[in-house]
Write an enzyme that holds these catalytic residues in place. Sequence first.
Site, PDB file in Angstrom:
ATOM      1  N   ASP A 117     -20.940  32.722 -20.893  1.00  0.00           N
ATOM      2  CA  ASP A 117     -22.157  33.392 -20.446  1.00  0.00           C
ATOM      3  C   ASP A 117     -22.445  34.658 -21.252  1.00  0.00           C
ATOM      4  O   ASP A 117     -21.546  35.271 -21.831  1.00  0.00           O
ATOM      5  CB  ASP A 117     -22.028  33.786 -18.965  1.00  0.00           C
ATOM      6  CG  ASP A 117     -21.882  32.589 -18.051  1.00  0.00           C
ATOM      7  OD1 ASP A 117     -22.328  31.498 -18.437  1.00  0.00           O
ATOM      8  OD2 ASP A 117     -21.313  32.761 -16.955  1.00  0.00           O
ATOM      9  N   LYS A 118     -23.696  35.043 -21.241  1.00  0.00           N
ATOM     10  CA  LYS A 118     -24.135  36.258 -21.932  1.00  0.00           C
ATOM     11  C   LYS A 118     -23.292  37.459 -21.531  1.00  0.00           C
ATOM     12  O   LYS A 118     -22.874  38.256 -22.384  1.00  0.00           O
ATOM     13  CB  LYS A 118     -25.613  36.513 -21.611  1.00  0.00           C
ATOM     14  CG  LYS A 118     -26.156  37.832 -22.139  1.00  0.00           C
ATOM     15  CD  LYS A 118     -27.601  38.039 -21.719  1.00  0.00           C
ATOM     16  CE  LYS A 118     -28.141  39.386 -22.190  1.00  0.00           C
ATOM     17  NZ  LYS A 118     -29.557  39.591 -21.773  1.00  0.00           N
TER      18      LYS A 118
END
Length: 305
Positions: free
Chosen positions: A141-142
């Site tokens: 994930d970011k």
Amino acid sequence: MPELITLTVSKETSGDRLDKWLASHKELSLTRSVIQTYIKDEKILVNGNPVAKNAKAIPDSIVTIEIPDPAPLELVPENIPLDIIYEDNDILVVNKPKGMVVHPAPGNYTGTLVHALLYHCGDRLSGINGVIRPGIVHRIDKLTSGLLMVAKNDAAHLGLSAQIESHTFTREYQAICIGRFKEQSGTINAPIGRHPVDRKKMAVTEKNSKSAITHYEVVAEYKGYSHLRLRLETGRTHQIRVHLSSIGHPILGDDVYGKPFKGIDGQCLHAGKIGFIHTITKEYMEFTSPLPPYFEEILQKISRY
């Protein structure tokens, strides 16, 4: 076909403008200007109806967002520094910082890991995942930091993907979560699928789901918090975040599956170890990444409670 996302405005949201609320939704990853365009084009509906650009976010309202198909995209390499842990003619292991998106998506068409890889590797990246995701074998994930492996040709990509599919690829994370555990180690074996209401989220569910297994052990305990080491046996979207939240121990700072925490932008989760068999040399390789400064700072902060 366009992607359709449904969100429910939380009860804690009161008085905020709808565009501001949507722009702050980290999993949505849309800028406020893009959201305003979507409102104008009636691609955002509230309870099934178009809204004005200055509409308020009313708690319990159902917001539907139609994400149009992306326009054909020609990626331009960007000179973004990379923390490369290992590289040869076939693979590359990179340490992704928290906040960097892995590949282009709505709201993030520049500044991604892919843009940086294109600058560093040129055309020496696998093409199996298409023009938007060259070389990308798996994602994090970011707002998760840590290690990713990248394939520099299709043969390496296929070999690494096969290891992920057969669960022989080592993935170890560290996290800080809410609460303390009765047992010092354990396994969460619970299927994960799309959330029945919020299609942008995942959830533990028996409906349209896939098996998901996460092993954990407690590294240290603090007043109201635990530092965990986690090993993935499967690799479902948001798996660790969903699993820990499902047993009442959401990751610190995860405002999607838990609650925000002052001083943290997103979940306190780090991909600290990966291991795999090199697809050409057949040698087992393992790489580690130390805890990043933000993680260490949070550990110091909670140790003073």
